[in-house]
Structure formats: structure tokens, C-alpha cells
Design an enzyme around this catalytic site. Sequence first.
Site, PDB file in Angstrom:
ATOM      1  N   LYS A  52       0.852  -1.200   0.000  1.00 50.33           N
ATOM      2  CA  LYS A  52       0.000   0.000   0.000  1.00 50.33           C
ATOM      3  C   LYS A  52       0.881   1.241   0.000  1.00 50.33           C
ATOM      4  O   LYS A  52       0.636   2.199  -0.735  1.00 50.33           O
ATOM      5  CB  LYS A  52      -0.918   0.007   1.233  1.00 50.33           C
ATOM      6  CG  LYS A  52      -2.032  -1.017   1.177  1.00 50.33           C
ATOM      7  CD  LYS A  52      -2.753  -1.094   2.512  1.00 50.33           C
ATOM      8  CE  LYS A  52      -3.709  -2.278   2.575  1.00 50.33           C
ATOM      9  NZ  LYS A  52      -4.219  -2.528   3.926  1.00 50.33           N
ATOM     10  N   GLN A  96      -3.681  -1.445  10.050  1.00 51.70           N
ATOM     11  CA  GLN A  96      -3.670  -2.796   9.474  1.00 51.70           C
ATOM     12  C   GLN A  96      -4.152  -3.829  10.490  1.00 51.70           C
ATOM     13  O   GLN A  96      -3.676  -3.876  11.620  1.00 51.70           O
ATOM     14  CB  GLN A  96      -2.237  -3.127   9.002  1.00 51.70           C
ATOM     15  CG  GLN A  96      -2.101  -4.459   8.308  1.00 51.70           C
ATOM     16  CD  GLN A  96      -2.806  -4.527   6.954  1.00 51.70           C
ATOM     17  OE1 GLN A  96      -2.741  -3.602   6.158  1.00 51.70           O
ATOM     18  NE2 GLN A  96      -3.504  -5.620   6.704  1.00 51.70           N
ATOM     19  N   ASP A 119     -10.904   3.223   5.593  1.00 53.22           N
ATOM     20  CA  ASP A 119     -11.408   1.851   5.569  1.00 53.22           C
ATOM     21  C   ASP A 119     -12.931   1.796   5.707  1.00 53.22           C
ATOM     22  O   ASP A 119     -13.531   0.731   5.557  1.00 53.22           O
ATOM     23  CB  ASP A 119     -10.788   1.062   6.751  1.00 53.22           C
ATOM     24  CG  ASP A 119      -9.785   0.028   6.256  1.00 53.22           C
ATOM     25  OD1 ASP A 119      -9.756  -0.223   5.037  1.00 53.22           O
ATOM     26  OD2 ASP A 119      -9.041  -0.520   7.084  1.00 53.22           O
TER      27      ASP A 119
END
Length: 285
Positions: A52, A96, A119
Site C-alpha cells: 500500500k 492494518q 477503511d
Amino acid sequence: MTNIIDGRQLAKKLNLQTKRRVECLAKRKIQPGIALILVGDDPASLIYTRNKHRRTTKLGIHSVLKRFPATVDQATVMATIKQYNHDESIDAIIVQEPLPSHLDGQAITNAIRPDKDVDGLHPLNLGKLYGNQTGHYPIACTPRGIMTMLDHYRVNPAGMNAVIVGRSILVGKPLAALLTNADATVSVANRYTKNLPALTRQADLLVVAAGSPHLIKKSAVKPGAVVIDVGINRLPSGKLTGDVDFDNVKDIAKLITPVPGGVGQMTIATLMQQTVDLAEWRHNG
Ligand code: NAD
């Protein structure tokens, strides 16, 4: 014409659009920024986060990778989120998963400013999604990427029988909301669902996100169904495989995603897209 959905090609196209949007913002002296927070040294998480970080940088997005040892305490992670919440150069914050068990992941998610929650897992953003609200808000990247994919391949969920296997907050639940909002008739299965094949055989649109290699066999799929495989499983041989028995199911599916080269590519491209969305929304008001 092939029935195999090319997630790689579509992600490339989306990344190109994102790059152009980053260039447009640069003319206004704005650079979108993302903070990637990684706790511990789980090898898969490390690879995902580094990927990412590399890809955001490649698109011209300012990317900060903040790493903590697995022993970090809750207060330190919360203080870091608070710092990025106030940091003008950061538009998107991502933590994460999975987190070590001593950390309260829910409190961490809830601490992220909703307008930086790339997210889409903050309760405010989830609530807006469930309420099918209009206006700008982030949506979990994998489900949003799947909707982009369906749209690109002209699959209109309205009136379809959609079955989602897996009810996680990251994939199954937000996708159920998106498909319901798009007027599909949605069923969501989990590991306790009885006679799963009988349910999946009714699906015009079958999305599988269970994390169980080759869970879905050809006999569990309706001929002509659209099959989206979210699962990423590493076999003992090291090979990556999905939750669907691709080699056999592809013969009867109208459309099907491969693993790798399907949903995974779209998830990362959607993360980049949504980071730029957040920057634009914040700066455009
Ligand atoms: P999770 O473990 O949080 O949830 C799995 C869900 O599947 C649960 O609801 C569980 O009840 C259900 N399930 C498991 N086995 C089942 C079975 N035999 N029958 C019916 N339901 C079953 O997982 P997650 O985070 O949603 O991820 C699921 C899979 O998708 C994993 O392989 C993960 O690596 C992959 N994933 C891929 C992407 C991507 O970008 N492609 C993104 C997120 C997750």
C-alpha cells in the site's frame, strides 16, 4: 469473449484516473496524504502494508508508514491516531488488521476521525451506509471495489438473488448493505449456515469471502451466475488460491474473478481512489 473478470486491468484503469486526480490537486498545491499504521511483524500484514505504501507513493500520494512493535500499548496507538487526526498533511488513516489481542481494536477504529476513515469502518460511516444516505462518506474498500467491478462489467444487482458467504465487517456486512441499497435480494451466510450449497445454488450473484480454499464447488453454483471470489488463501505449496474452485466453476459462470488478479487488485486501487476522495472532500468542503 472471456468470462474471466480482469481485476488487474480494471485496477490499472482506476489507478490512472486516481493519478490524474492527484495531478489536478497538485495544481492547487494539495497533495493527498495517507498514514498507514502497522503493529507487530505479522509477515502477511507487513507485505500488505508495504504494498500500500509503495503504490500510494507511486501515484504521488504522500504516504507515512508508522510501525509499532507488537508490545505497544493502547495509549501510544491512540495518541498516534489523535496526532494524524489533527495532521493537515494526512487525509486518510488506516490501521492494518489483525491487531495483537491486548489492543482494543474497536476503540482504535472509533478514534479515527470519520472523515479520515479510509477503511469506512467507523460507526458513523457504517451507519450512513446502512441508512443508504446520500453525500460523501468512505466505504470499506473491498466491497466498494466489487461494486466498481460489477458496474464496469454491466452487472446491475437490482432484482438479482445475491448470496454473500462470510459476514465480516470488512467485507460481507458492508457489501450486503451496498447490494441491498442497489436493490438486490441479499442473503448472508456464515460458518453456521446449514446446507450452504443449497443456498449458493440460488445465487445469480455469488460473492465468497470465507477464507476457506475451494469452499465453493461447481455443484454449488447456478449456471450463468456471476461469481466474485474475495478469498485469499496460501496453500502449503505456496500458491495463492481463492474460496472458489475456479478451474471448474469458470465453465458454468457467466462472469468470474480469478485469484490472484481479481478482487485483491481492486481493493488496493480503491484504497488509493478513496484516499484522493477524502482529500477532495476535505478541501472542497
Ligand atoms: P473473517 O475471518 O473475518 O470472516 C470470514 C467469514 O466467513 C465469517 O463470517 C465466517 O462465519 C464465514 N465462513 C468461514 N467459513 C465458512 C464456511 N465454511 N461456510 C460459510 N461461511 C463461512 O474474514 P474476512 O476478513 O472477511 O476475509 C475473508 C477472506 O477474504 C480471507 O481469505 C481474506 O484473506 C480475504 N480478503 C481478501 C480481500 C481482498 O482484497 N481480496 C480483502 C479482505 C479479505
